[in-house]
Enzyme design. Sequence first.
Site, PDB file in Angstrom:
ATOM      1  N   PRO A  37       0.651  -1.173  -0.140  1.00  0.00           N
ATOM      2  CA  PRO A  37      -0.035   0.027   0.077  1.00  0.00           C
ATOM      3  C   PRO A  37       0.946   1.261  -0.060  1.00  0.00           C
ATOM      4  O   PRO A  37       1.783   1.154   0.614  1.00  0.00           O
ATOM      5  CB  PRO A  37      -0.622  -0.069   1.317  1.00  0.00           C
ATOM      6  CG  PRO A  37       0.080  -0.965   2.253  1.00  0.00           C
ATOM      7  CD  PRO A  37       0.843  -2.138   1.233  1.00  0.00           C
ATOM      8  N   GLY A  38       0.624   2.263  -0.786  1.00  0.00           N
ATOM      9  CA  GLY A  38       1.181   3.598  -0.749  1.00  0.00           C
ATOM     10  C   GLY A  38       0.100   4.792  -0.428  1.00  0.00           C
ATOM     11  O   GLY A  38       0.045   5.018   0.882  1.00  0.00           O
ATOM     12  N   TYR A  48      -4.436  13.707 -13.231  1.00  0.00           N
ATOM     13  CA  TYR A  48      -5.714  12.586 -13.119  1.00  0.00           C
ATOM     14  C   TYR A  48      -6.957  12.961 -13.101  1.00  0.00           C
ATOM     15  O   TYR A  48      -7.820  12.389 -12.685  1.00  0.00           O
ATOM     16  CB  TYR A  48      -5.261  11.757 -11.950  1.00  0.00           C
ATOM     17  CG  TYR A  48      -3.795  11.318 -12.029  1.00  0.00           C
ATOM     18  CD1 TYR A  48      -3.118  10.492 -12.601  1.00  0.00           C
ATOM     19  CD2 TYR A  48      -3.109  11.711 -10.603  1.00  0.00           C
ATOM     20  CE1 TYR A  48      -1.922  10.037 -12.515  1.00  0.00           C
ATOM     21  CE2 TYR A  48      -1.803  11.019 -10.405  1.00  0.00           C
ATOM     22  CZ  TYR A  48      -1.312  10.365 -11.383  1.00  0.00           C
ATOM     23  OH  TYR A  48      -0.041   9.859 -11.222  1.00  0.00           O
ATOM     24  N   CYS A  66       2.570  29.162 -15.104  1.00  0.00           N
ATOM     25  CA  CYS A  66       2.041  29.622 -16.293  1.00  0.00           C
ATOM     26  C   CYS A  66       1.408  28.647 -17.457  1.00  0.00           C
ATOM     27  O   CYS A  66       2.236  28.186 -18.287  1.00  0.00           O
ATOM     28  CB  CYS A  66       3.120  30.693 -17.390  1.00  0.00           C
ATOM     29  SG  CYS A  66       3.617  31.909 -16.343  1.00  0.00           S
TER      30      CYS A  66
HETATM   31  C1  PLP Z   1       2.704   2.442  -7.276  1.00  0.00           C
HETATM   32  C2  PLP Z   1       3.021   1.278  -7.022  1.00  0.00           C
HETATM   33  C3  PLP Z   1       2.151   0.721  -5.588  1.00  0.00           C
HETATM   34  C4  PLP Z   1       1.302   1.683  -4.575  1.00  0.00           C
HETATM   35  O1  PLP Z   1       0.392   1.981  -5.301  1.00  0.00           O
HETATM   36  P1  PLP Z   1      -0.923   2.785  -4.282  1.00  0.00           P
HETATM   37  O2  PLP Z   1      -2.069   3.144  -5.122  1.00  0.00           O
HETATM   38  O3  PLP Z   1      -0.247   4.041  -3.833  1.00  0.00           O
HETATM   39  O4  PLP Z   1      -1.070   1.861  -3.140  1.00  0.00           O
HETATM   40  C5  PLP Z   1       2.653  -0.620  -5.242  1.00  0.00           C
HETATM   41  N1  PLP Z   1       3.221  -1.276  -6.116  1.00  0.00           N
HETATM   42  C6  PLP Z   1       3.670  -1.044  -7.257  1.00  0.00           C
HETATM   43  C7  PLP Z   1       4.313  -2.131  -7.969  1.00  0.00           C
HETATM   44  C8  PLP Z   1       3.584   0.313  -7.634  1.00  0.00           C
HETATM   45  O5  PLP Z   1       3.969   0.733  -8.910  1.00  0.00           O
END
Ligand code: PLP
Length: 425
Positions: free
Chosen positions: A285-286, A327, A354
């Site tokens: 997760p990010g 996005y 700009c």
């Molecule tokens: C970007 C990415 C993530 C994280 O994605 P989120 O939407 O931020 O959870 C995890 N694994 C890989 C391989 C990614 O490229």
Amino acid sequence: MFPVRPFAHPDKKSPLACGEVALDALAKKFGTPLYVYSADHIRYRSGLFTEAFAGQPHLVCYAVKANSALAILKLLAAEGAGFDIVSGGELERVLAVDKAAAARVVFSGVGKTAPEIDLALRSGILLFNVESEGELELLAERAAKLRKRARIALRVNPDVFAETHPYISTGLREHKFGIDIKRARTVYKRAAQQKWIAPAGISVHIGSQIRSAEPFGAATDRVAKLLLQLRKDGLPIQFLDAGGGLGIEYHAAQAFNPEEKVRQYAAALRDAVSRIEGLTLLLEPGRFLVAQAGALVTRVLFVKKNGEKTFVITDAGMNDLIRPTLYQAHHEIVPVTATKSRRKLVADVVGPVCETGDFFARDRELDAVKPGDLVAILDAGAYGMSLASNYNTRGRAAEVLVEGKRARLIRRRETVADLLATEVL
Ligand SMILES: *Cc1c(COP(=O)(O)O)cnc(C)c1O
């Protein structure tokens, strides 16, 4: 239960605060534009995964690209998290924070270079997520040269559709990511013949900002089947890397319960892997961990009318937060001052850059603001600062981390001298 976001007015007379710290005081002390993050909220989000996956061997590998601030990496490393990296630079960040965390690093990305691979081999990372046969060849060559064994997973492309923005969908055959799942068995066999390559996992990542658990279940189910096949072929596959991508709700009007979200996500994944013994799930997760923990605080410079349209011009621009224009992303924008009854105004909220694409919101109904007011752009903790640029020779914003009553600067504002320092006349 924690609120969905750590940003709220303690009462009607008080300015917007991050936990216990008022944002106007932070803006005064550190200037604007300013990213503000809640450490407590990030810990809370990370804890949700620990709870939901209890009993299932797993490791959360935070996706560094969502927000790569060292202080945030450090706090997650202290929680026991591993890291998903997509470059040598991101690995250097992890090493700078905690050398021992290298053992919990997975390396994703379609274009790894030899120097990046060498650094990862020397650091002893957990797993290379290999995305092509060419990369496998290069990795085998570098591993042999350095006499370091590389544990690998193939990132397979499961051909699963997930509802999200087309720029952040990755799990279809038409995308550049991964190896066609139908070819994977052949490539694994070839990998197994390489002396310095150890097939140890299988990985999948279908995209980002996916709000339904269903596609995660479908993709994990497909790779789980392949995993069992590979074990029959004699490969000791221990890791199933289910990727990241769990989404949030950016619209305040949309009901959102993070705890329920993670529970549904965990249920879908556990369903797919429950019958497999000796398996460690890797989760990447990010956004889910950091997006709602952060806000971008900016000052209104001017309110301008062009015919029918009103523009609120802020000191933050698309170089600070590019998600709206990249996005078509929605971010809630709220005034920092107290919530006395306010007139409303319909306006485009734009930056000083700009470009016509330099906007945070279009035709948005907002609480009326005037020059000098502070506003907070919410849910900006992920893919905000990490995507920031120096376009228009604008230094990148400062960042502050709030812990309980304390706030500390975790990155100073970039100066023009910083920007000029690398150039040669
Ligand atoms: C970007 C990415 C993530 C994280 O994605 P989120 O939407 O931020 O959870 C995890 N694994 C890989 C391989 C990614 O490229």
